[in-house]
Design a protein around this motif. Structure first.
Motif, PDB file in Angstrom:
ATOM      1  N   PHE A   1      13.792 -26.728  -5.053  1.00  0.00           N
ATOM      2  CA  PHE A   1      13.298 -27.137  -6.310  1.00  0.00           C
ATOM      3  C   PHE A   1      12.401 -28.537  -6.343  1.00  0.00           C
ATOM      4  O   PHE A   1      11.494 -28.691  -6.915  1.00  0.00           O
ATOM      5  CB  PHE A   1      14.578 -27.215  -7.108  1.00  0.00           C
ATOM      6  N   LEU A   2      13.080 -29.284  -5.392  1.00  0.00           N
ATOM      7  CA  LEU A   2      12.489 -30.703  -5.366  1.00  0.00           C
ATOM      8  C   LEU A   2      11.356 -30.958  -4.566  1.00  0.00           C
ATOM      9  O   LEU A   2      10.427 -31.901  -4.609  1.00  0.00           O
ATOM     10  CB  LEU A   2      13.693 -31.616  -4.886  1.00  0.00           C
ATOM     11  N   PHE A   3      10.912 -29.944  -3.609  1.00  0.00           N
ATOM     12  CA  PHE A   3      10.023 -29.943  -2.785  1.00  0.00           C
ATOM     13  C   PHE A   3       9.163 -28.679  -2.612  1.00  0.00           C
ATOM     14  O   PHE A   3       8.617 -28.284  -1.444  1.00  0.00           O
ATOM     15  CB  PHE A   3      10.626 -30.519  -1.111  1.00  0.00           C
ATOM     16  N   ALA A   4       9.210 -28.439  -3.771  1.00  0.00           N
ATOM     17  CA  ALA A   4       8.333 -26.899  -3.662  1.00  0.00           C
ATOM     18  C   ALA A   4       7.059 -26.768  -3.224  1.00  0.00           C
ATOM     19  O   ALA A   4       6.590 -25.875  -2.582  1.00  0.00           O
ATOM     20  CB  ALA A   4       8.379 -26.092  -5.218  1.00  0.00           C
ATOM     21  N   ASP A   5       6.273 -27.783  -3.589  1.00  0.00           N
ATOM     22  CA  ASP A   5       4.887 -27.880  -3.281  1.00  0.00           C
ATOM     23  C   ASP A   5       4.670 -28.240  -1.810  1.00  0.00           C
ATOM     24  O   ASP A   5       3.832 -27.564  -1.090  1.00  0.00           O
ATOM     25  CB  ASP A   5       4.049 -29.117  -3.949  1.00  0.00           C
ATOM     26  N   LYS A   6       5.569 -29.070  -1.274  1.00  0.00           N
ATOM     27  CA  LYS A   6       5.261 -29.110   0.367  1.00  0.00           C
ATOM     28  C   LYS A   6       5.879 -28.185   1.160  1.00  0.00           C
ATOM     29  O   LYS A   6       5.330 -27.839   2.038  1.00  0.00           O
ATOM     30  CB  LYS A   6       6.068 -30.467   0.536  1.00  0.00           C
ATOM     31  N   ILE A   7       6.921 -27.657   0.648  1.00  0.00           N
ATOM     32  CA  ILE A   7       7.238 -26.294   1.627  1.00  0.00           C
ATOM     33  C   ILE A   7       6.399 -25.102   1.396  1.00  0.00           C
ATOM     34  O   ILE A   7       6.275 -24.616   2.463  1.00  0.00           O
ATOM     35  CB  ILE A   7       8.759 -25.948   0.764  1.00  0.00           C
ATOM     36  N   ALA A   8       5.965 -24.699   0.247  1.00  0.00           N
ATOM     37  CA  ALA A   8       4.804 -23.841   0.012  1.00  0.00           C
ATOM     38  C   ALA A   8       3.693 -24.084   1.150  1.00  0.00           C
ATOM     39  O   ALA A   8       3.391 -23.093   1.767  1.00  0.00           O
ATOM     40  CB  ALA A   8       4.302 -23.816  -1.535  1.00  0.00           C
ATOM     41  N   ARG A   9       3.276 -25.258   1.025  1.00  0.00           N
ATOM     42  CA  ARG A   9       2.055 -25.989   1.775  1.00  0.00           C
ATOM     43  C   ARG A   9       2.350 -25.420   3.356  1.00  0.00           C
ATOM     44  O   ARG A   9       1.356 -24.933   4.090  1.00  0.00           O
ATOM     45  CB  ARG A   9       1.717 -27.168   1.587  1.00  0.00           C
ATOM     46  N   GLU A  10       3.492 -26.070   3.883  1.00  0.00           N
ATOM     47  CA  GLU A  10       3.756 -25.868   5.258  1.00  0.00           C
ATOM     48  C   GLU A  10       4.187 -24.427   5.454  1.00  0.00           C
ATOM     49  O   GLU A  10       3.790 -23.946   6.619  1.00  0.00           O
ATOM     50  CB  GLU A  10       5.061 -26.718   5.437  1.00  0.00           C
ATOM     51  N   PHE A  11       4.806 -23.518   4.967  1.00  0.00           N
ATOM     52  CA  PHE A  11       5.101 -22.156   4.859  1.00  0.00           C
ATOM     53  C   PHE A  11       3.927 -21.312   5.312  1.00  0.00           C
ATOM     54  O   PHE A  11       3.566 -20.458   5.868  1.00  0.00           O
ATOM     55  CB  PHE A  11       5.770 -21.719   3.839  1.00  0.00           C
ATOM     56  N   SER A  12       2.924 -21.553   4.094  1.00  0.00           N
ATOM     57  CA  SER A  12       1.515 -20.926   4.246  1.00  0.00           C
ATOM     58  C   SER A  12       0.598 -20.994   5.292  1.00  0.00           C
ATOM     59  O   SER A  12      -0.143 -20.158   5.634  1.00  0.00           O
ATOM     60  CB  SER A  12       0.966 -21.125   3.128  1.00  0.00           C
ATOM     61  N   LYS A  13       0.790 -22.213   6.339  1.00  0.00           N
ATOM     62  CA  LYS A  13       0.125 -22.392   7.424  1.00  0.00           C
ATOM     63  C   LYS A  13       0.657 -21.237   8.679  1.00  0.00           C
ATOM     64  O   LYS A  13      -0.373 -21.458   9.372  1.00  0.00           O
ATOM     65  CB  LYS A  13       0.665 -23.716   8.089  1.00  0.00           C
ATOM     66  N   GLY A  14       1.714 -20.646   8.501  1.00  0.00           N
ATOM     67  CA  GLY A  14       1.827 -19.825   9.520  1.00  0.00           C
ATOM     68  C   GLY A  14       1.203 -18.608   9.383  1.00  0.00           C
ATOM     69  O   GLY A  14       1.137 -17.578  10.602  1.00  0.00           O
ATOM     70  N   TYR A  15       0.465 -18.249   8.256  1.00  0.00           N
ATOM     71  CA  TYR A  15      -0.344 -16.859   7.979  1.00  0.00           C
ATOM     72  C   TYR A  15      -1.876 -17.021   8.605  1.00  0.00           C
ATOM     73  O   TYR A  15      -2.521 -18.082   8.264  1.00  0.00           O
ATOM     74  CB  TYR A  15      -0.333 -16.549   6.640  1.00  0.00           C
ATOM     75  N   LYS A  16      -2.231 -16.093   9.124  1.00  0.00           N
ATOM     76  CA  LYS A  16      -3.394 -15.905   9.277  1.00  0.00           C
ATOM     77  C   LYS A  16      -4.215 -14.840   8.124  1.00  0.00           C
ATOM     78  O   LYS A  16      -3.863 -13.418   8.481  1.00  0.00           O
ATOM     79  CB  LYS A  16      -4.041 -15.424  10.955  1.00  0.00           C
ATOM     80  N   VAL A  17      -4.508 -15.293   7.292  1.00  0.00           N
ATOM     81  CA  VAL A  17      -4.858 -14.183   5.960  1.00  0.00           C
ATOM     82  C   VAL A  17      -6.136 -13.103   6.314  1.00  0.00           C
ATOM     83  O   VAL A  17      -7.256 -13.682   6.863  1.00  0.00           O
ATOM     84  CB  VAL A  17      -5.443 -14.895   4.689  1.00  0.00           C
ATOM     85  N   ASP A  18      -5.776 -11.899   6.085  1.00  0.00           N
ATOM     86  CA  ASP A  18      -6.726 -11.044   6.558  1.00  0.00           C
ATOM     87  C   ASP A  18      -6.900  -9.969   5.440  1.00  0.00           C
ATOM     88  O   ASP A  18      -6.436  -8.971   5.458  1.00  0.00           O
ATOM     89  CB  ASP A  18      -6.346 -10.270   7.844  1.00  0.00           C
ATOM     90  N   ALA A  19      -7.498 -10.442   4.476  1.00  0.00           N
ATOM     91  CA  ALA A  19      -7.428  -9.663   3.256  1.00  0.00           C
ATOM     92  C   ALA A  19      -8.902  -9.874   2.471  1.00  0.00           C
ATOM     93  O   ALA A  19      -9.571 -11.200   2.615  1.00  0.00           O
ATOM     94  CB  ALA A  19      -6.378  -9.947   2.086  1.00  0.00           C
ATOM     95  N   ASP A  20      -9.473  -9.114   1.615  1.00  0.00           N
ATOM     96  CA  ASP A  20     -10.530  -9.617   0.858  1.00  0.00           C
ATOM     97  C   ASP A  20     -10.402 -10.254  -0.302  1.00  0.00           C
ATOM     98  O   ASP A  20     -11.106 -10.994  -0.962  1.00  0.00           O
ATOM     99  CB  ASP A  20     -11.503  -8.015   0.594  1.00  0.00           C
ATOM    100  N   ILE A  21      -9.132 -10.027  -1.049  1.00  0.00           N
ATOM    101  CA  ILE A  21      -8.802 -10.722  -2.084  1.00  0.00           C
ATOM    102  C   ILE A  21      -7.246 -10.723  -2.076  1.00  0.00           C
ATOM    103  O   ILE A  21      -6.601  -9.959  -1.698  1.00  0.00           O
ATOM    104  CB  ILE A  21      -9.178 -10.057  -3.347  1.00  0.00           C
ATOM    105  N   LEU A  22      -6.688 -11.990  -2.546  1.00  0.00           N
ATOM    106  CA  LEU A  22      -5.161 -11.949  -2.541  1.00  0.00           C
ATOM    107  C   LEU A  22      -4.657 -11.931  -4.135  1.00  0.00           C
ATOM    108  O   LEU A  22      -5.440 -12.340  -5.068  1.00  0.00           O
ATOM    109  CB  LEU A  22      -4.587 -13.580  -2.148  1.00  0.00           C
ATOM    110  N   TYR A  23      -3.522 -11.465  -4.056  1.00  0.00           N
ATOM    111  CA  TYR A  23      -3.079 -11.293  -5.505  1.00  0.00           C
ATOM    112  C   TYR A  23      -1.446 -11.533  -5.469  1.00  0.00           C
ATOM    113  O   TYR A  23      -0.909 -11.005  -4.886  1.00  0.00           O
ATOM    114  CB  TYR A  23      -3.320  -9.891  -6.067  1.00  0.00           C
ATOM    115  N   GLN A  24      -1.107 -12.425  -6.848  1.00  0.00           N
ATOM    116  CA  GLN A  24       0.152 -12.606  -6.825  1.00  0.00           C
ATOM    117  C   GLN A  24       0.496 -12.143  -8.249  1.00  0.00           C
ATOM    118  O   GLN A  24       0.178 -12.217  -9.496  1.00  0.00           O
ATOM    119  CB  GLN A  24       0.347 -14.321  -6.930  1.00  0.00           C
ATOM    120  N   PRO A  25       1.397 -10.782  -8.156  1.00  0.00           N
ATOM    121  CA  PRO A  25       1.413 -10.131  -9.378  1.00  0.00           C
ATOM    122  C   PRO A  25       2.462 -10.702 -10.334  1.00  0.00           C
ATOM    123  O   PRO A  25       2.811 -10.193 -11.462  1.00  0.00           O
ATOM    124  CB  PRO A  25       1.918  -8.705  -8.825  1.00  0.00           C
ATOM    125  N   ASP A  26       3.424 -11.658  -9.890  1.00  0.00           N
ATOM    126  CA  ASP A  26       4.448 -12.425 -10.640  1.00  0.00           C
ATOM    127  C   ASP A  26       4.533 -13.690 -10.071  1.00  0.00           C
ATOM    128  O   ASP A  26       5.254 -14.035  -9.265  1.00  0.00           O
ATOM    129  CB  ASP A  26       5.851 -11.558 -10.703  1.00  0.00           C
TER     130      ASP A  26
END
Length: 410
Positions: A87-112
């Protein structure tokens, strides 16, 4: 074939994750016929037990949804976090978590939209987001005034309208930053399951029509007779206005001169508000039957035989509760929040009154309650409502509406 990356967390939730998760799953499953799907779980999964998350991930893969290979490595590397820390560090946690992925998609979609990860995942990729509720309320003063009226303060935790308001301002600050130049890539599109999330947040985007669907099996319960009670079901918290129910029921009894039975289904949000609710019930000597969390078949049977659903909700992006009540043949009285007005406005079966106007809610609830079965069935089988229900009775229609938006921006 175009590769679509699904960015989301609730597919791996250890428990039922609500209407937004149902929408996301039903749409994603149907997208398998149009795209090559890769699923990128997001940082909120760190709140849950790792072994449960892994099991849920394997179950999803058995249904033909491929999960990005890096996910299991990320999960092993990261420690479980508390809900407070997330709750308190959602932005920082999201930023660090996403660094682990190598995105291989033409478009990303968040349905919710439930996390900020997509803003960091889409470093060089087109991306779209669907909101089921407003990510934040843009008119701060109006939001604060409304919060004071329906949210209150929990004396045991110290949380209340003030903490809710401050969190809204923090989230609004984050989004204003993320949607501009703080990230390399701005959203390709934003969408809402109704106009409400966009109106409340002041964001511009597409409206998915239809934004949600109900299970057609509910239609089998229609026109099977009515009994003399009113009903409410949803999450039992301040957002849904459940603490206003005793006042409304008491006013209905005073005006009608008769005892009226209320059937309530759902799970209480916390003990303080549960005690607060029952204290009012005892004070007014009301006839309330609490069923708790019930199975779908039992819920359908109870709602279908009620005279009216009383739904004093203050926060909604679409309201599957209202949609399912209509599918079950039960009319609704609700406040005029944007989600209700934009989706259900103009339907004779839904009486919409000014927010916080309990007198008008009582008046309209009694109007339905005093009708006989034939009168209710005439309203609930009208041509306009039946066309509305036909449109909203298939997830294929919802998936096609989302697909149209995505293809527009590919």
């Amino acid at each position: 074939m175009t590769t679509l990356g699904i960015v989301y967390d609730k597919f791996l939730s250890p428990s039922f994750a609500g209407g937004g998760a149902v929408h996301a799953y039903e749409v994603t499953i149907r997208f398998k016929n149009h795209f090559k799907i890769i699923y990128y779980p997001t940082s909120p999964v760190l709140v849950w037990d790792k072994e449960v998350v892994k099991r849920k991930a394997k179950e999803l893969e058995s249904q033909g949804i491929r999960i990005a290979g890096e996910f299991y490595e990320i999960l092993e590397e990261r420690e479980k976090i508390s809900r407070i820390k997330r709750f308190l560090f959602a932005d920082k946690i999201a930023r660090e978590f996403s660094k682990g992925y190598k995105v291989d998609a033409d478009i990303l979609y968040q349905p919710d939209h439930t996390s900020l990860d997509i803003f960091y995942l889409a470093r060089d990729t087109k991306y779209g987001i669907t909101f089921h509720v407003p990510p934040f309320y843009n008119d701060s003063l109006r939001y604060l005034r409304r919060l004071i009226k329906f949210y209150g303060v929990n004396p045991y935790t110290g949380k209340g309208f003030h903490t809710r308001f401050l969190y809204n301002e923090y989230v609004k600050f984050l989004y204003k930053r993320l949607l501009k130049k703080e990230v390399k890539n701005e959203p390709t599109f934003l969408a809402g399951v109704s106009e409400a999330p966009l109106i409340e947040s002041g964001l511009k985007g597409e409206v998915i029509k239809p934004g949600n669907a109900f299970d057609p099996f509910l239609m089998n319960y229609r026109n099977k007779g009515k009994e003399d009670y009113v009903v409410f079901w949803s999450r039992l918290n301040q957002d849904k206005g459940f603490h206003e129910l005793p006042d409304i029921l008491h006013m209905m009894e005073k005006r009608s001169g008769n005892k009226i039975r209320l059937v309530v289904m759902g799970k209480f949000f916390d003990r303080y508000n549960e005690r607060r609710f029952w204290s009012k019930v005892r004070k007014y000597d009301l006839k309330v039957e609490y069923k708790g969390f019930v199975k779908r078949e039992e819920l359908a049977e109870i709602v279908s035989r009620a005279k009216v659903l009383i739904y004093p909700s203050h926060v909604d992006g679409f309201s599957l509760v209202v949609l399912e009540s209509l599918a079950l043949g039960t009319p609704v009285v609700a406040y005029d929040i944007p989600a209700i007005k934009s989706i259900y406005g103009g339907l004779e079966s839904v009486s919409i009154v000014n927010e916080f106007d309990k007198e008008s809610m009582v008046e309209n609830a009694l109007r339905f309650y005093k009708m006989n079965e034939r009168e209710i069935e005439e309203i609930m089988n009208g041509e306009k409502l039946m066309e509305f229900l036909k449109l909203h009775s298939s997830w294929d229609n919802v998936a096609d509406a989302v697909l149209k938006i995505i293809k527009k921006y590919l």
